[in-house]
Motif scaffolding. Sequence first.
Motif, mmCIF file in Angstrom:
data_model
loop_
_atom_site.group_PDB
_atom_site.id
_atom_site.type_symbol
_atom_site.label_atom_id
_atom_site.label_comp_id
_atom_site.label_asym_id
_atom_site.label_seq_id
_atom_site.Cartn_x
_atom_site.Cartn_y
_atom_site.Cartn_z
ATOM 1 N N LEU A 1 0.824 -1.199 0.000
ATOM 2 C CA LEU A 1 0.000 0.000 0.000
ATOM 3 C C LEU A 1 0.869 1.265 0.000
ATOM 4 C CD1 LEU A 1 -2.663 -1.118 2.642
ATOM 5 C CD2 LEU A 1 -2.623 -1.523 0.172
ATOM 6 N N PRO A 2 0.295 2.402 -0.416
ATOM 7 C CA PRO A 2 1.062 3.660 -0.405
ATOM 8 C C PRO A 2 1.541 4.022 0.995
ATOM 9 C CG PRO A 2 -0.954 3.886 -1.689
ATOM 10 C CD PRO A 2 -1.050 2.566 -0.984
ATOM 11 N N LYS A 3 2.637 4.746 1.065
ATOM 12 C CA LYS A 3 3.234 5.106 2.348
ATOM 13 C C LYS A 3 2.323 6.039 3.150
ATOM 14 C CE LYS A 3 5.913 8.978 0.462
ATOM 15 N NZ LYS A 3 7.263 9.526 0.208
ATOM 16 N N ILE A 4 2.466 5.933 4.462
ATOM 17 C CA ILE A 4 1.778 6.821 5.396
ATOM 18 C C ILE A 4 2.837 7.693 6.040
ATOM 19 C CG2 ILE A 4 0.342 6.966 7.476
ATOM 20 C CD1 ILE A 4 -0.649 4.111 6.809
ATOM 21 N N GLU A 5 2.777 8.993 5.820
ATOM 22 C CA GLU A 5 3.798 9.904 6.340
ATOM 23 C C GLU A 5 3.665 10.085 7.861
ATOM 24 O OE1 GLU A 5 6.377 11.000 5.092
ATOM 25 O OE2 GLU A 5 6.156 11.007 2.909
ATOM 26 N N THR A 6 4.802 10.280 8.520
ATOM 27 C CA THR A 6 4.802 10.535 9.968
ATOM 28 C C THR A 6 5.514 11.851 10.310
ATOM 29 O OG1 THR A 6 6.888 9.349 10.331
ATOM 30 C CG2 THR A 6 4.861 8.050 10.436
ATOM 31 N N LYS A 7 5.946 12.582 9.308
ATOM 32 C CA LYS A 7 6.670 13.837 9.572
ATOM 33 C C LYS A 7 5.800 14.799 10.376
ATOM 34 C CE LYS A 7 9.928 13.760 5.737
ATOM 35 N NZ LYS A 7 10.360 14.393 4.465
ATOM 36 N N GLY A 8 6.391 15.350 11.425
ATOM 37 C CA GLY A 8 5.668 16.289 12.275
ATOM 38 C C GLY A 8 4.868 15.627 13.379
ATOM 39 N N MET A 9 4.778 14.293 13.349
ATOM 40 C CA MET A 9 4.031 13.587 14.387
ATOM 41 C C MET A 9 4.870 13.431 15.650
ATOM 42 S SD MET A 9 1.886 10.553 12.483
ATOM 43 C CE MET A 9 0.680 10.901 11.210
ATOM 44 N N THR A 10 4.174 13.291 16.779
ATOM 45 C CA THR A 10 4.821 13.022 18.064
ATOM 46 C C THR A 10 4.183 11.773 18.674
ATOM 47 O OG1 THR A 10 3.230 14.293 19.383
ATOM 48 C CG2 THR A 10 5.067 15.524 18.381
ATOM 49 N N SER A 11 4.652 11.418 19.858
ATOM 50 C CA SER A 11 4.103 10.238 20.528
ATOM 51 C C SER A 11 2.602 10.372 20.778
ATOM 52 C CB SER A 11 4.837 9.990 21.853
ATOM 53 O OG SER A 11 4.749 11.122 22.687
ATOM 54 N N ASP A 12 2.110 11.602 20.810
ATOM 55 C CA ASP A 12 0.667 11.820 21.008
ATOM 56 C C ASP A 12 -0.149 11.330 19.818
ATOM 57 O OD1 ASP A 12 1.140 13.022 23.460
ATOM 58 O OD2 ASP A 12 1.204 15.058 22.630
ATOM 59 N N ASN A 13 0.501 11.192 18.671
ATOM 60 C CA ASN A 13 -0.209 10.769 17.451
ATOM 61 C C ASN A 13 -0.142 9.264 17.221
ATOM 62 O OD1 ASN A 13 1.407 13.633 16.404
ATOM 63 N ND2 ASN A 13 -0.835 13.549 16.369
ATOM 64 N N VAL A 14 0.611 8.548 18.062
ATOM 65 C CA VAL A 14 0.860 7.127 17.820
ATOM 66 C C VAL A 14 -0.423 6.297 17.814
ATOM 67 C CG1 VAL A 14 1.843 5.039 18.869
ATOM 68 C CG2 VAL A 14 3.268 7.059 18.523
ATOM 69 N N ALA A 15 -1.306 6.522 18.772
ATOM 70 C CA ALA A 15 -2.540 5.738 18.851
ATOM 71 C C ALA A 15 -3.391 5.917 17.599
ATOM 72 C CB ALA A 15 -3.331 6.122 20.097
ATOM 73 N N ASP A 16 -3.546 7.160 17.148
ATOM 74 C CA ASP A 16 -4.333 7.425 15.944
ATOM 75 C C ASP A 16 -3.668 6.838 14.706
ATOM 76 O OD1 ASP A 16 -6.296 8.763 17.335
ATOM 77 O OD2 ASP A 16 -5.475 10.769 16.935
ATOM 78 N N LEU A 17 -2.338 6.915 14.660
ATOM 79 C CA LEU A 17 -1.585 6.353 13.542
ATOM 80 C C LEU A 17 -1.768 4.834 13.482
ATOM 81 C CD1 LEU A 17 0.522 6.768 11.255
ATOM 82 C CD2 LEU A 17 2.307 6.526 13.009
ATOM 83 N N SER A 18 -1.716 4.198 14.644
ATOM 84 C CA SER A 18 -1.919 2.757 14.731
ATOM 85 C C SER A 18 -3.323 2.373 14.284
ATOM 86 C CB SER A 18 -1.672 2.290 16.169
ATOM 87 O OG SER A 18 -2.012 0.923 16.327
#
Length: 273
Positions: free
Chosen positions: A226-243
Amino acid sequence: MDALLVFLLLLVPLLLWTSSTFVFYFKKCFYVAYMMILAAIAIPLSILKSGGRDIENMRVIRALVRHVKYFLGLRFEVSGLEHLQTEGPYVIISNHQSSLDVLGLMEVLPDRCTMVAKKELVYAGTVGIVCWLGGIVFINRKKTRDAKSVMAEAAKTMLDDQIRLWVFPEGTRNQRGDLLPFKKGAFHLAVQAQAPIIPIVFSSYSNFYLRKEKQFNSGTITLKILPKIETKGMTSDNVADLSDKSYDLMRSVFLDISGSAPVTQSNGPSLHH
């Protein structure tokens, strides 16, 4: 002795033709034994190539393992290979069904990419040695603090050495016909390294491989990158939503390419690590 040998030579083909249980154990034993032999060949080749532990040894392992699928009657239908042409470090995440996943992994493994695996694998004879030589990152799943420390170090290594890491976020093998909730380690890793995530989905093996029913037939595995999912600018606060985003995306694709009916299911509690 000659008569016994002739008897066995006649019996084995007969059992392979008539007994699905015998086929299951025969293929499983062959797979394990043959992978051990290939690992034994890869060890001196890797040492000659790189002098010791080095991610470049994954090229040797990949070249030696790619043909194994033919002996087991398996083939892969791969789509989305262009997404692995992404420059620089990235984290690959994929679902995990059995040790056969290694064959799919080697089918598409990009250069300068190795895996994150359970620490117990390092003790698996010649396979464990060649995994160590290939730069595989070993984590102790029973000690969360140790695992987090290893992942933090892995993020630094990704950036320093410009490597890619393949992680199975379910954390264990799963043949339940769906995805298990994702552990957060892979997503902390990607965010710490500010590296994109590339999801890869294997279709269900249930049409040819059923461990409990002792069935191991020939089959085709659909492998979708699948296409890449960018994480630039994210912090540990975004991990749950990213998961959660990654889980929902991969689960939808898994059910689609496996021909399974969707059932309501979430990525586990928000505090799942």
